[in-house]
Each structure stands twice: as C-alpha cells, then as structure tokens.
Design an enzyme around this catalytic site. Structure first.
Site, mmCIF file in Angstrom:
data_model
loop_
_atom_site.group_PDB
_atom_site.id
_atom_site.type_symbol
_atom_site.label_atom_id
_atom_site.label_comp_id
_atom_site.label_asym_id
_atom_site.label_seq_id
_atom_site.Cartn_x
_atom_site.Cartn_y
_atom_site.Cartn_z
ATOM 1 C CG ASN A 209 -0.218 -0.162 2.511
ATOM 2 O OD1 ASN A 209 0.641 0.644 2.852
ATOM 3 N ND2 ASN A 209 -0.544 -1.217 3.264
ATOM 4 C CG PHE A 322 -3.056 5.427 13.594
ATOM 5 C CD1 PHE A 322 -2.892 6.686 13.064
ATOM 6 C CD2 PHE A 322 -2.409 5.119 14.774
ATOM 7 C CE1 PHE A 322 -2.094 7.629 13.690
ATOM 8 C CE2 PHE A 322 -1.595 6.043 15.417
ATOM 9 C CZ PHE A 322 -1.445 7.314 14.861
ATOM 10 C CE LYS A 340 -10.019 -4.158 14.035
ATOM 11 N NZ LYS A 340 -9.177 -3.933 12.824
#
Length: 408
Positions: A209, A322, A340
């Site tokens: 990415n 993030f 999470k």
C-alpha cells in the site's frame, strides 16, 4: 513556563529576522534565559543592540570575539543550553547545518552543542520545496532536529504561498510543548509499528500500500523525546527512522505480528500506526510467474488482524490504533475502538488534502471510549504525534493516580 531554561536563539539572514525581536521578548517574558546569536547577514535586518536590550544578555556574532577570558564562549553556551532555536532558518543556514559547517558563531556553537535543536524555516516557497532544501531538512530530522512548519501567506518576494516564518507565538508554543513533554514518558516502554507490509506473490511481485511510515516514525520520535524506551517495528517505508529508537525490520503482516507479539508483554504503550495488508496471496510462488495467454487468477486470504489480536490479549498495556478512512470517520473510528479494545483511536480522512499518505502533514481526530477527545487541524506529523502522545501520557497518569488512590 520556561523559568530556569537556557535558550540559545539563533537568528539568520532573512527578512523574517525582524520577528526575532518579538520572539526573543516572548521567550524572556516566559522566564527563559535567552542568549542571542546572529549571523553577519542577520545584522543587516535587525540590530544586535535591539536583541541585547530585549534578552538582557550580550549578542554573539563573531566566534573570535571573546569577551570573557575564563571561558570559550561558543563551548560554554553550547554546554549551558537546554534548547537551541533557529528562527528564522534560511535555506543557506539549513544547508550549513546539514553539512556540518562551522564558519561563524552560530554554526560553530551548533557543532559543539548536545542540546535539542528547534528549527523554524523561512524562505521563498520554491526554495522551501527545492529538492536540496528538502533533503537537508530530512537529514537534520534524521539527526533529531525538530521543526516548526512555516506558515502560508504573503512572502517578501510577493508570492502568497508557504514559506513565511511561523509567528513568534507559535514558536514559543512549540518551545513550551517541548519542555512540557520532557520526561512525561520516562521509564515507559513504547512499542510502535510503522509503514506498510509486503505480501509476496512471487519473488519479484507483491501486494502493498501507499504507507510511507512517516506518521509512525513521528510517533516513535515523539515518544523518545518524552523519555520513553522506544522500539519501532517497521515494514516497507519511504523515509528513514528517527535517531535514538530501537528498530526491527519486517516485511509481511505475519512477520510484523510475530515481532509485536514477542515484545508486547514488556510494553506499556503500543501504537499500531502501520498500514498492515488485510489480504495476502493464498499461495506464494517460489519462482517468478511467467506470462501466459491466460488471464491470471490471484486467490487471496485474510491476514491475522494484529490490532484485534493485541486488544484481546492486553492486560495493562495502553493500546492506540489508527483508522484511515474516506467517509463516516467518527462512526468507523468508534467501531474500531470498541471491537478491537483500544484505549485510543486516531482517525483521519485520507482523501482530505494534507491528510493522505506520504505527506509531512496530517489532519486527525483522537477518539477515546467516551467519543471524540480532540480534533487536530492541519499540522505537521511531528506536531500531531506530540499531541497524540501527550493525550496518552495524561491518560496513563490519570489511571495511575486513580489506582494509587484506590490502593490507599
């Protein structure tokens, strides 16, 4: 707020040197003991007498102009300084710093100094964007220098663009932020992930990415400056890691998970800033795939979610995730925080100008279990990182105080 701090204020020869008077005055008003050093060209824009009157200390220009026989002035002041501020920093002086030149009082003192350095560039926009200037600033950042980003406005040359010296108030705020941050994470062990992962298709092809690693590097640097023992687990990046931190290089999501899991139990704060691939090829070929007339089919499988894995296994660790989004930022950020088991989630809209991959700036929102904590405007990734770590340090301190009170 700066009482007891000794600051060397270096003023170099740009039109923005006139702002040095206001900056010097504000630093003195804040309690700092300010020692001004000027380049010869800076004296053409503002007189040494002005700075001497405001600082209440002699102004230094010539290395050989020794006034006190008991000391070597540039060594004495270099040893004494808690911080050196270069404002304005011209393109020429930035080049001298990067090259290690010592041909005047200020540059010689910088070579002798062990204190942190804060640089406030000021120049024409084309000069600021010139590859040589950009590289010189990168070199200085790699050595640990801090920067106050120049502002956008009308420049002396007539352009309306980025390059004007940050306002004195903003520079003083940066100085104050630096000193306030010192020691906030002393004794803490911080684990940061940065960059993108590589998932191999064959020995010459892979899935990845656009992550540059710059945000993760800024966070590692900020944690180090705040006194933490920092370990940086880094994947594919387009920048150099900061000085002073321990680095572990990995390639794939699986390798990153292994490196993080191995160090997780010993960490106090874990910051998952890496852009980890969500999918990888189900079968990685050991040899290069040759072209054929058929359309290739690439079968993908999910990688293990590192952040979710850490969230399930954390005990005392403060976990920061993030969320890079393109829509409904708050909704997705809060969902990630809850699913999470994070303590904070830093979210941004990567489609917004100045907030995407590879740049030096960001626009983020910080979320906690109660919702939005702080929305940060466009600012450098270093400034953003400092604010994120300050929030984390404050929350850790509050939690420690509550647990201490409960024990009593």
């Amino acid at each position: 707020m700066l009482t007891g701090k000794t600051i060397i204020l270096g003023i170099t020869g740009g039109i923005a040197a006139y702002k040095g008077a206001a900056l010097c005055s504000k630093l003195v008003q804040a309690g700092a003991d300010v020692h001004v050093m000027m380049t010869e060209s800076a004296t053409k824009f503002i007189t040494p007498l002005t700075l001497q009157t405001l600082s209440r200390n002699p102004v230094h220009i010539d290395t050989l102009d020794e006034r006190d026989p008991s000391v070597v002035t540039h060594i004495h002041l270099a040893d004494k300084a808690d911080l050196i501020v270069i404002a304005p920093a011209t393109a020429n002086f930035i080049a001298k710093m990067a090259g290690g030149f010592g041909d005047d009082m200020l540059s010689t003192t910088l070579l002798a100094a062990t204190s942190p350095v804060l640089i406030a560039p000021a120049m024409n926009v084309h000069m600021y964007e010139h590859p040589a200037v950009v590289r010189n600033m990168e070199i200085l950042a790699e050595r640990g220098a801090m920067f106050v980003e120049p502002g956008t406005g009308k420049l002396a040359c007539g352009y309306v663009a980025k390059g004007r010296l940050a306002e004195p108030e903003d520079i003083v705020l940066a100085v104050d932020t630096f000193f306030r941050g010192q020691g906030k994470l002393a004794g803490k062990r911080v684990l940061v992930t940065a960059g993108g992962t590589i998932e191999r298709i064959d020995p010459v092809r892979y899935i990845t990415n656009d992550s540059s690693g710059k945000m993760g590097f800024a966070l590692a640097e900020a944690a180090y400056r705040m006194g933490a023992d920092v370990t940086l687990v880094m994947g594919r990046t387009s920048a150099e890691p900061p000085a002073g931190v321990r680095t572990v290089k990995v390639e794939s999501a699986a390798q990153m998970l292994e490196a993080v899991a191995e160090r997780f139990d010993g960490a106090d704060i874990v910051i998952k800033a890496a852009a980890v691939a969500d999918y990888r090829p189900a079968h990685a070929h050991s040899q290069k795939i040759k072209k054929s007339g058929e359309k290739p089919v690439l079968e993908l499988e999910r990688t293990i979610d590192i952040l979710e894995t850490l969230g399930r296994s954390k005990r005392r660790q403060f976990l920061i995730g993030f969320a890079a989004e393109t829509e409904q930022v708050e909704r997705y950020a809060m969902d990630k925080l809850k699913r999470k088991n994070c303590d904070l989630v830093v979210a941004n809209d990567v489609s917004a100008e100045g907030a995407g991959f590879n740049g030096d700036t960001n626009i983020v929102q910080i979320y906690g279990p109660e919702g939005l904590i702080e929305s940060l405007p466009l600012m450098s990734k270093r400034e953003t990182a400092g604010r994120i770590l300050s929030v984390a340090a404050e929350r850790l301190a509050s939690a420690a105080a509550r647990s201490g009170g409960a024990a009593e």
